[in-house]
Design a protein around this motif. Structure first.
Motif, short mmCIF file in Angstrom:
data_model
loop_
_atom_site.label_atom_id
_atom_site.label_comp_id
_atom_site.label_asym_id
_atom_site.label_seq_id
_atom_site.Cartn_x
_atom_site.Cartn_y
_atom_site.Cartn_z
N TYR A 1 0.84 -1.10 -0.14
CA TYR A 1 0.18 0.24 -0.62
C TYR A 1 0.89 0.90 -0.21
CZ TYR A 1 -3.19 -3.59 2.37
OH TYR A 1 -3.75 -4.54 3.00
N TYR B 1 2.46 5.19 3.68
CA TYR B 1 2.11 6.01 5.45
C TYR B 1 1.04 5.08 5.51
CZ TYR B 1 -0.56 8.46 1.25
OH TYR B 1 -1.04 8.67 1.02
N TYR B 2 -0.14 4.45 4.64
CA TYR B 2 -0.83 3.60 4.63
C TYR B 2 -0.84 3.36 6.51
CZ TYR B 2 -5.49 1.94 4.44
OH TYR B 2 -7.22 1.85 4.85
N PRO B 3 -1.65 2.50 7.12
CA PRO B 3 -1.52 2.40 7.83
C PRO B 3 -1.50 0.34 7.74
CG PRO B 3 -3.28 3.47 8.86
CD PRO B 3 -3.28 3.31 7.88
N ALA C 1 -4.35 1.26 -11.24
CA ALA C 1 -5.41 1.81 -10.39
C ALA C 1 -4.14 2.27 -9.57
CB ALA C 1 -5.87 0.80 -10.03
N TYR C 2 -4.35 3.52 -8.94
CA TYR C 2 -3.80 3.61 -7.54
C TYR C 2 -4.70 4.65 -6.40
CZ TYR C 2 -1.55 7.38 -4.39
OH TYR C 2 -1.45 7.83 -3.45
N ALA C 3 -4.82 3.62 -5.05
CA ALA C 3 -5.48 4.70 -4.09
C ALA C 3 -4.50 4.19 -3.06
CB ALA C 3 -6.82 4.88 -3.84
N PRO C 4 -4.20 4.82 -1.67
CA PRO C 4 -3.51 4.70 -0.27
C PRO C 4 -3.76 3.59 -0.21
CG PRO C 4 -3.88 7.13 -0.46
CD PRO C 4 -4.64 6.16 -2.03
N PRO C 5 -5.00 2.71 0.15
CA PRO C 5 -4.67 1.41 1.03
C PRO C 5 -4.94 0.80 -0.14
CG PRO C 5 -7.42 2.93 0.11
CD PRO C 5 -6.34 3.59 -0.34
N PHE C 6 -4.11 0.64 -1.31
CA PHE C 6 -3.87 0.24 -3.01
C PHE C 6 -2.65 -0.26 -3.12
CE2 PHE C 6 -8.84 1.25 -2.69
CZ PHE C 6 -9.72 -0.54 -2.46
N SER C 7 -2.05 0.98 -3.36
CA SER C 7 -0.59 0.82 -4.18
C SER C 7 0.40 2.08 -3.88
CB SER C 7 -0.71 0.84 -5.31
OG SER C 7 -0.52 0.59 -6.34
N VAL D 1 1.68 5.49 -5.49
CA VAL D 1 1.41 6.21 -7.10
C VAL D 1 1.90 5.10 -7.75
CG1 VAL D 1 3.03 7.92 -6.90
CG2 VAL D 1 0.49 8.20 -7.74
#
Lengths: 448, 448
Positions: free
Chosen positions: B368, B371-373, B428-434, B436
């Motif tokens: 992820y 910085y994402y928990p 696809a990108y969003a912080p809980p998934f990947s 950037v």
């Protein structure tokens, strides 16, 4: 021969280009002007900062101005706003926002990476304290600080797009009562309505007041100018925090004034080298157009992934290499609590409006083997051209592990694969990860 | 004109073909002979049954013989073993295992889907109670029942492949002391050693005794013929449960005796229509060869995903349609506790042995946004042809969400995409998934 590079904007696209140029040319002079105090941050991480899942804003900064200066020899000048471009004399007018002084800076090659700004409705009191847009890191920090200080209890989010959905989750997580207003009949309009309805249901189930086909008309304050409520065309909703998630527009004022061509969508028109209509000027990131591979025209899509790719391609070409950007598919991914959401390519409505004959399959399956503990639902909607079954779009919603499956379809669309090709791909299977036919392939099979 | 279809073997390939033929021809006579008591089950689910994550064996059965008979009008005859094929007279000799009677059954079209059997070393006492292979559902049930009844405490697993690693996790979960023996220098030999080492480390950290470069030489019992220990070329290891995970061989005896051509690997040789060398006989599933797209030769790979695709293609062609199987990439995925593992295409060793000039990149990133928990490590190894950077293989290990990313690369390899293509795909990108840049793209960028 050494060149002098000037870059306007110090986030993903600008700094990506700067870094790429530096890797190729150790001695070129590279100066970046950024009007905010920050460089290279993850705007996408702001909802998770506000939710408390990321504990401080600094964590969202990938590289500080100091890092660029000290480690990369890139002159990253924050609080410097470029207010004019003179393309004939190849120089830019820069305002030092701290000293309130302006100066001209010359360039051999210029990159415009000015980003985008949030849309704000033209209604009274829209600038009241407690009413926020989320765009720059600074705006995220302001929301975060406001919440720490004022402990708001009732939030109204205007707009049910990605920011709206992510902020709804974040504010719910912080214990606020959350209302989401959207003027459309459904949220997440980059999806078709049949897919969106599961998201609406999930949001309502989580306790969000979802007000559809409803528009913001006014901000209401008390006699001390304190935020009290929002007014819509239907009702009055008490609020001590308002988040506007009403989309963004490209920052193109200085480009336009310099005579650089814009495209219909308002973004700076670039070719596949990220070159603008004026020589020695490139554009990249949220302010620049992106060619849509399936729509075959330039679009305005403001996303971090695209900005990073733009920056790499622009930087490469500015460095004298020859790189091309193939374009975008409008891929996006997000989450609302346990529900993962992703899309790429054309949705049904888009295919229709293009007059494209298409076939569509929507399947329900499970994210893992059905018998595996924790297995949950996944719904895949897959579109293909009617004539040759070439894949042209997909939408996925479902539990853990669902959304990133969109990437398989992104790869398939990028490489012009058909539903038959996708069906026969040797995708990975084990019970904790998938059914023996991956849900993506179940949808592809149905199209065949 | 109605045809009479006979299918030997009632698991994924056989039943997949039967179902496909039924969908096309409502009136054809379809008979399936299956020597075990079960049809259409998930052999891959057995480790999770044994671990207790799946609570009873029935959950692993997708469709029972009764379902096929009642709902699909497919005569699924379990406990019926085909012991001879007469291709000239187009009939098979079937043994009813309950009645111990044999009879001839004629066919217009025959499918051989006899599966594979586990390899057993030729050492004394290998058939002692408590020594198991895992292949059929029946064998899984036997392990499960043995464990319920005897509550073993010390397990030895012979072979560090997929079954070995999955059973190690399962038995550890059940509280057993687990030793894994492998004669190689590392486990999971479908990966390169540099990737495997992280798995070995993870297994050791979880408390597994990992004995590498060590071979099973004997099974030891007490005076009452009770399992006591295994002996290796290096030591003596106490054991009250032994699992043999030493690979499988295709079940081809009746095919070979009927004069059907086999390939080097011992599997029934089929073309891309799943036709064997004798007319009106098809083969599918674990007993049949699979064309490897990159090695450009038939291989023996026994996997549920492939068996299902074989079955669909064979069924389609037997039904009179014209379908082709493009081949396999050797994709596989598994998990050891928190560590996800996947591979596709050629590993470095395979590329070398083919004399292929290649480039390789191995990168470390996070599953992820950093910085994402809960963000954890991911390691991607990506191979491309040296001349044109066409992607030819990948291995991924990492935390949650890592392994299924292999599918993006599977799609890229299937469509002959290059590292440059992969770098620019709109993933696809969003912080809980990947991040950037998706880790897969970070590896691709390094190759470029």
């Amino acid at each position: 021969m050494s060149k002098k590079i000037v870059i306007i904007g110090g986030d993903a696209a600008g700094m990506g280009a700067a870094s790429k140029i530096r890797r190729t040319h150790k001695n070129w002079e590279i100066t970046v002007f950024e009007k905010s105090p920050h460089t290279s941050y993850s705007a996408c991480g702001m909802p998770y900062l506000i939710a408390g899942q990321v504990d401080r804003p600094e964590k969202l900064i990938a590289r500080s101005p100091e890092t660029f200066i000290n480690d990369y020899n890139i002159q990253a000048k924050t609080l410097h706003e470029v207010i004019q471009i003179d393309p004939d004399k190849q120089k830019v007018l820069v305002k030092d926002l701290e000293k309130d002084e302006a100066f001209w800076e010359s360039y051999d090659k210029l990159l415009i990476a000015t980003g985008a700004s949030p849309n704000k409705p033209a209604i009274p009191k829209i600038n009241t304290q407690g009413v926020f847009c989320l765009s720059t890191l600074q705006s995220g920090i302001e929301v975060w600080q406001f919440m720490e200080k004022h402990k708001p209890k009732k939030a109204v989010i205007v707009g049910g797009g990605y920011i709206g959905v992510e902020m709804a989750e974040a504010l719910l997580e912080k214990g606020l009562e959350v209302t989401v207003i959207d003027r459309s009949a459904y949220v997440m309009k980059t999806l078709d309505q049949d897919m969106s309805e599961d998201i609406c249901q999930s949001m309502r189930k989580a306790g969000i007041h979802l007000m559809l086909e409803e528009s913001l008309t006014a901000i209401e304050t008390d006699e001390n100018h304190q935020l009290q409520a929002v007014k819509t065309d239907k009702k009055h909703i008490p609020a001590d925090l308002v988040i506007l998630g009403m989309g963004v527009k490209p920052n193109t004022k200085i480009a336009e004034e310099a005579g650089i061509k814009l495209c219909d969508t308002g973004a700076v028109l670039v070719n596949d080298k990220m070159e603008t209509s004026i020589s020695n000027i490139w554009a990249a990131g949220d302010c620049a157009s992106s060619y849509h591979i399936l729509k075959e025209k330039p679009m305005f899509i403001a996303l971090g992934t695209i900005a990073n790719k733009h920056g790499l391609i622009a930087g490469s070409n500015m460095a004298g290499e020859n790189s091309t950007f193939p374009g975008v598919l409008g891929t996006a991914i997000t989450r609302f609590n346990e529900l993962e959401i992703a899309r790429t390519g054309l949705k049904e409505l888009e295919a229709k409006s293009m007059g494209l004959a298409y076939k569509v399959a929507t399947i329900n399956s499970s994210n893992y083997a059905g018998y595996y503990p924790g297995a949950g639902k996944i719904k895949v909607k897959l579109l293909a051209r009617k004539d040759n079954l070439q894949i042209i779009g997909a939408q996925i919603i479902g539990k853990k592990g669902s959304a990133k499956r969109i990437d398989t379809i992104v790869a398939a669309i990028s490489a012009k694969q058909t539903a038959q090709d996708l069906t026969m791909m040797d995708l990975a299977y084990a019970p904790p990860f998938s059914n023996v036919w991956d849900p993506v392939q179940i949808a592809a099979r149905q199209l065949v």
